[in-house]
Scaffold this motif. Sequence first.
Motif, mmCIF file in Angstrom:
data_model
loop_
_atom_site.group_PDB
_atom_site.id
_atom_site.type_symbol
_atom_site.label_atom_id
_atom_site.label_comp_id
_atom_site.label_asym_id
_atom_site.label_seq_id
_atom_site.Cartn_x
_atom_site.Cartn_y
_atom_site.Cartn_z
ATOM 1 N N SER A 57 0.832 -1.201 0.000
ATOM 2 C CA SER A 57 0.000 0.000 0.000
ATOM 3 C C SER A 57 0.866 1.250 0.000
ATOM 4 N N SER A 58 1.922 1.218 0.816
ATOM 5 C CA SER A 58 2.843 2.352 0.871
ATOM 6 C C SER A 58 3.545 2.554 -0.472
ATOM 7 N N TYR A 59 3.940 1.452 -1.094
ATOM 8 C CA TYR A 59 4.622 1.515 -2.395
ATOM 9 C C TYR A 59 3.736 2.180 -3.443
ATOM 10 N N LEU A 60 2.479 1.745 -3.518
ATOM 11 C CA LEU A 60 1.560 2.335 -4.492
ATOM 12 C C LEU A 60 1.329 3.816 -4.218
ATOM 13 N N GLY A 61 1.330 4.184 -2.942
ATOM 14 C CA GLY A 61 1.183 5.600 -2.596
ATOM 15 C C GLY A 61 2.365 6.428 -3.082
ATOM 16 N N HIS A 62 3.585 5.870 -2.948
ATOM 17 C CA HIS A 62 4.779 6.573 -3.444
ATOM 18 C C HIS A 62 4.743 6.738 -4.959
ATOM 19 N N ILE A 63 4.238 5.726 -5.658
ATOM 20 C CA ILE A 63 4.132 5.811 -7.122
ATOM 21 C C ILE A 63 3.174 6.939 -7.513
ATOM 22 N N GLU A 64 2.066 7.029 -6.822
ATOM 23 C CA GLU A 64 1.100 8.098 -7.117
ATOM 24 C C GLU A 64 1.721 9.471 -6.861
ATOM 25 N N THR A 65 2.517 9.564 -5.793
ATOM 26 C CA THR A 65 3.178 10.833 -5.497
ATOM 27 C C THR A 65 4.153 11.206 -6.610
ATOM 28 N N LEU A 66 4.909 10.222 -7.077
ATOM 29 C CA LEU A 66 5.890 10.505 -8.122
ATOM 30 C C LEU A 66 5.208 10.868 -9.439
ATOM 31 N N LYS A 67 4.051 10.304 -9.691
ATOM 32 C CA LYS A 67 3.331 10.623 -10.933
ATOM 33 C C LYS A 67 2.933 12.101 -10.993
ATOM 34 N N THR A 68 2.738 12.711 -9.812
ATOM 35 C CA THR A 68 2.342 14.127 -9.791
ATOM 36 C C THR A 68 3.482 15.049 -10.211
ATOM 37 N N CYS A 69 4.728 14.529 -10.104
ATOM 38 C CA CYS A 69 5.859 15.358 -10.526
ATOM 39 C C CYS A 69 6.625 14.710 -11.685
ATOM 40 N N PHE A 70 5.898 13.840 -12.395
ATOM 41 C CA PHE A 70 6.519 13.190 -13.551
ATOM 42 C C PHE A 70 6.348 14.094 -14.776
ATOM 43 N N ASP A 71 7.138 15.160 -14.756
ATOM 44 C CA ASP A 71 7.114 16.114 -15.878
ATOM 45 C C ASP A 71 8.511 16.707 -16.034
ATOM 46 N N GLN A 72 8.701 17.388 -17.136
ATOM 47 C CA GLN A 72 10.028 17.924 -17.479
ATOM 48 C C GLN A 72 10.557 18.888 -16.423
ATOM 49 N N LYS A 73 9.713 19.772 -15.947
ATOM 50 C CA LYS A 73 10.137 20.785 -14.996
ATOM 51 C C LYS A 73 10.600 20.160 -13.668
ATOM 52 N N SER A 74 9.783 19.257 -13.129
ATOM 53 C CA SER A 74 10.112 18.627 -11.843
ATOM 54 C C SER A 74 11.392 17.806 -11.949
ATOM 55 N N TYR A 75 11.565 17.092 -13.040
ATOM 56 C CA TYR A 75 12.763 16.278 -13.212
ATOM 57 C C TYR A 75 13.996 17.157 -13.394
ATOM 58 N N LYS A 76 13.805 18.294 -14.046
ATOM 59 C CA LYS A 76 14.930 19.211 -14.235
ATOM 60 C C LYS A 76 15.390 19.788 -12.904
ATOM 61 N N ASN A 77 14.451 20.004 -12.011
ATOM 62 C CA ASN A 77 14.775 20.560 -10.689
ATOM 63 C C ASN A 77 15.214 19.481 -9.682
ATOM 64 N N GLY A 78 15.101 18.234 -10.070
ATOM 65 C CA GLY A 78 15.528 17.138 -9.204
ATOM 66 C C GLY A 78 14.536 16.779 -8.107
ATOM 67 N N GLU A 79 13.299 17.213 -8.265
ATOM 68 C CA GLU A 79 12.299 16.953 -7.235
ATOM 69 C C GLU A 79 11.939 15.467 -7.127
ATOM 70 N N HIS A 80 12.229 14.714 -8.155
ATOM 71 C CA HIS A 80 11.835 13.310 -8.207
ATOM 72 C C HIS A 80 12.812 12.382 -7.481
ATOM 73 N N ARG A 81 14.029 12.850 -7.252
ATOM 74 C CA ARG A 81 15.086 11.951 -6.764
ATOM 75 C C ARG A 81 14.776 11.341 -5.399
ATOM 76 N N LYS A 82 14.308 12.160 -4.483
ATOM 77 C CA LYS A 82 14.010 11.664 -3.147
ATOM 78 C C LYS A 82 12.892 10.621 -3.182
ATOM 79 N N ILE A 83 11.877 10.892 -4.008
ATOM 80 C CA ILE A 83 10.747 9.959 -4.092
ATOM 81 C C ILE A 83 11.196 8.643 -4.721
ATOM 82 N N ILE A 84 12.029 8.714 -5.765
ATOM 83 C CA ILE A 84 12.535 7.509 -6.421
ATOM 84 C C ILE A 84 13.365 6.684 -5.437
ATOM 85 N N SER A 85 14.133 7.366 -4.592
ATOM 86 C CA SER A 85 14.918 6.666 -3.578
ATOM 87 C C SER A 85 14.005 5.909 -2.609
#
Length: 207
Positions: A101-129
């Motif tokens: 359940s926690s894993y699926l929640g993290h995936i949903e969180t990452l999907k909200t910043c799965f865009d060019q701008k967020s990835y350019k700013n590195g916002e996704h790295r912590k969530i991917i970790s």
Amino acid sequence: MDAVQLLAEISTELAIQREMLEQLADTPPHWSSYLPSFVSIASVAVAFVLGIKSMDASKRQLDLAQEQLRASNQLLEKELRATIIASGRREWIENLRKESSSYLGHIETLKTCFDQKSYKNGEHRKIISTITKSQLYIELMLNDKESDSISTIDSMHNIIKIMRDGPNKNTEDYKIQLEEITNNQRDFRNAIRSILKKEWERVKTLE
């Protein structure tokens, strides 16, 4: 009275009779005078035989009681082992359910910043970790020889690969990425549900 005591009484009785016979050696008595002695010896002999039979019966009862005790201990040990296993499996089921359940929640969180701008700013790295750690934990809980576990692991690998590659600049390819993530989430959820159901059925057979 045990066999040793009976033998001692017989020996004592024979000694008494021998002494009486020696005293009467010069005056042969009437045969009836020996009757009490014979009766006494016979009584002791009968008591000896009955004592032996009683000891045999007691031994058989003791052997039967010991066998029943061994069977009871084996049954108790089996039930205790089943209880311990069932308790451990229930805990395993609950941990897998919570982590999935926690894993699926993290995936949903990452999907909200799965865009060019967020990835350019590195916002996704912590969530991917965080997702990677959760994925590893789930993998370690599964049996990679079972089909549902294989499906679960494959789904997680597909998702993390897309996430690490980042959103495609091409709009159509980007939509395909999001669709693949969603499809793998569905496959993951279905496989986990199947695993949890099977494990719960196993637990019920142990209780």
